[in-house]
Design a protein around this motif. Structure first.
Motif, PDB file in Angstrom:
ATOM      1  N   SER A 111      -0.054   4.447   0.632  1.00 24.05           N
ATOM      2  CA  SER A 111      -0.383   5.332   1.760  1.00 24.05           C
ATOM      3  C   SER A 111      -1.170   4.537   2.798  1.00 24.05           C
ATOM      4  O   SER A 111      -2.379   4.726   2.972  1.00 24.05           O
ATOM      5  CB  SER A 111      -1.199   6.534   1.275  1.00 24.05           C
ATOM      6  OG  SER A 111      -0.494   7.274   0.314  1.00 24.05           O
ATOM      7  N   GLU A 159      -1.274   3.849  15.635  1.00 24.57           N
ATOM      8  CA  GLU A 159      -0.631   5.037  16.203  1.00 24.57           C
ATOM      9  C   GLU A 159       0.762   4.738  16.735  1.00 24.57           C
ATOM     10  O   GLU A 159       1.558   5.660  16.942  1.00 24.57           O
ATOM     11  CB  GLU A 159      -1.491   5.602  17.333  1.00 24.57           C
ATOM     12  CG  GLU A 159      -2.831   6.160  16.867  1.00 24.57           C
ATOM     13  CD  GLU A 159      -3.642   6.731  18.015  1.00 24.57           C
ATOM     14  OE1 GLU A 159      -3.194   6.588  19.189  1.00 24.57           O
ATOM     15  OE2 GLU A 159      -4.720   7.302  17.764  1.00 24.57           O
ATOM     16  N   GLU A 219      -2.860   3.001   6.155  1.00 24.50           N
ATOM     17  CA  GLU A 219      -3.355   3.466   7.447  1.00 24.50           C
ATOM     18  C   GLU A 219      -2.804   2.526   8.511  1.00 24.50           C
ATOM     19  O   GLU A 219      -3.208   1.372   8.603  1.00 24.50           O
ATOM     20  CB  GLU A 219      -4.879   3.471   7.464  1.00 24.50           C
ATOM     21  CG  GLU A 219      -5.510   4.521   6.566  1.00 24.50           C
ATOM     22  CD  GLU A 219      -7.022   4.603   6.739  1.00 24.50           C
ATOM     23  OE1 GLU A 219      -7.535   3.985   7.704  1.00 24.50           O
ATOM     24  OE2 GLU A 219      -7.666   5.254   5.916  1.00 24.50           O
ATOM     25  N   GLN A 243       0.845  -1.196   0.000  1.00 26.43           N
ATOM     26  CA  GLN A 243       0.000   0.000   0.000  1.00 26.43           C
ATOM     27  C   GLN A 243       0.883   1.249   0.000  1.00 26.43           C
ATOM     28  O   GLN A 243       1.799   1.365   0.819  1.00 26.43           O
ATOM     29  CB  GLN A 243      -0.916  -0.009   1.223  1.00 26.43           C
ATOM     30  CG  GLN A 243      -1.850  -1.212   1.289  1.00 26.43           C
ATOM     31  CD  GLN A 243      -2.643  -1.273   2.577  1.00 26.43           C
ATOM     32  OE1 GLN A 243      -2.825  -0.252   3.255  1.00 26.43           O
ATOM     33  NE2 GLN A 243      -3.133  -2.452   2.932  1.00 26.43           N
TER      34      GLN A 243
END
Length: 359
Positions: free
Chosen positions: A46, A51, A48, A44
């Motif tokens: 970008s 955190e 996700e 991928q």
């Protein structure tokens, strides 16, 4: 998963995970190109990510996704798996050295048993590998790990085993051991402490009994809480923090930068920026970020000073007292039982350490 025998950091052989099936009749070059394209499609651009992931960039454009973990955490395992699946790395680097690599291939039940069982053989091995003082300190730290294991019912290092498993599913992915050898860390840590500090630390570790919950472990992934804990530790044992945390930050940064370099892409072997995933304890993330663009010299943090003459005399006196007590016990027990006691491996190990260091 591939293996890199020429890198400066340690590598581990491939796991037995299945890679994608290829059509029959392909040449080696065609198979490599197809696998490379498959990985590129999975990667991928970008992603996700959790955190707990920090992204760092190398001068040649290579990317490092640094996953900060808590060592007894199920959610850390998920963070690692999510990151590796999303970015399909060229290299995975974990906070382990060759002395702790066995935990990667042991099953959870065996690790739980091993972590809780601190026996005479482990004590002997630790002393033989690290010396008397460093070996005893390693046993005390193993006791802390056993305490956490017993409280949580969870073996340590789950995130590293998850990284090893997931790396085995990524074509061409190399797996590196990025931490400083643990005997060097223990010996430098012990050498940095005064006799009084060693006694205080040993006392605290011996009588550790505070209950620990899974919620407490998850809090270790919060940087602010971790920085507060580190500040408290610096205040009490600044030399210990320097050797166990700060120096290993430098070493981990060095090995991560060695891994984060351009790789050769088939079929023409042209250089392309690498994608790397690093899996380290959250406590090391701030130090790695600070050191990422600095000039580093790891030679000075790999040396171990020889024991001082005073230290040798002190240890010899302590061992002499122990041997005197043992001799008295043998005298009281009688000849045959005394000889049996003296033949024990643990006693032989102590006798061997009474030899003076070379001039």
């Amino acid at each position: 998963m591939d293996q890199d025998n020429n890198s400066e950091d340690e590598s581990v052989g491939p796991s037995e995970e299945e890679l994608p099936c290829l059509p029959p009749g392909l040449s080696d070059g065609e198979a490599m190109e197809l696998l490379w394209q498959l990985r590129s499609q999975r990667r991928q651009s970008s992603p996700e990510l959790p955190e707990t992931v920090t992204r760092l960039t190398a001068p040649d454009g290579s990317l490092l996704y640094l996953v900060g973990t808590a060592h007894f955490s199920d959610s850390s395992k998920k963070d690692v798996a999510t990151t590796i699946r999303a970015v399909q790395p060229d290299v995975v680097v974990v906070e382990l050295c060759q002395y702790r690599v066995s935990m990667l291939k042991m099953d959870e039940n065996t690790l739980l048993k091993e972590a809780k069982d601190i026996n005479l053989d482990k004590v002997q091995h630790a002393i033989k590998q690290n010396g008397l003082m460093s070996g005893l300190m390693q046993i005390l730290l193993l006791k802390v790990s056993a305490h956490i294991t017993e409280q949580l019912g969870m073996a340590p290092g789950g995130e590293f085993r998850e990284a090893f498993k997931e790396a085995g599913r990524v074509p061409f992915c190399k797996f590196h051991l990025g931490d400083r050898p643990i005997p060097v860390t223990f010996k430098r840590a012990i050498a940095a402490l005064s006799l009084w500090q060693k006694a205080r630390l040993a006392w605290g570790l011996c009588f550790l009994s505070d209950p620990i919950s899974k919620e407490d472990v998850e809090k270790c992934k919060q940087k602010d809480l971790l920085e507060q804990t580190m500040s408290e530790m610096i205040g009490e044992f600044p030399a210990l923090h320097q050797t166990i945390v700060a120096e290993r930050d430098i070493y981990l940064t060095h090995t991560l930068r060695q891994a984060t370099r351009c790789v050769e892409a088939p079929p023409n072997a042209h250089k392309v920026p690498a994608v790397v995933v690093g899996v380290v304890g959250m406590g090391h993330v701030p130090g790695i970020e600070r050191n990422w663009e600095k000039q580093l010299n790891i030679n000075e943090i790999m040396s171990v000073a020889p024991p001082s003459r005073f230290g040798w005399v002190l240890r010899t006196v302590m061992k002499g007292v122990m041997m005197g007590m043992l001799g008295y016990a043998c005298y009281r027990a009688g000849g045959s039982l005394g000889r049996a006691l003296l033949s024990l491996p643990a006693v032989q190990s102590v006798l061997e350490t009474l030899r003076p260091p070379p001039a």
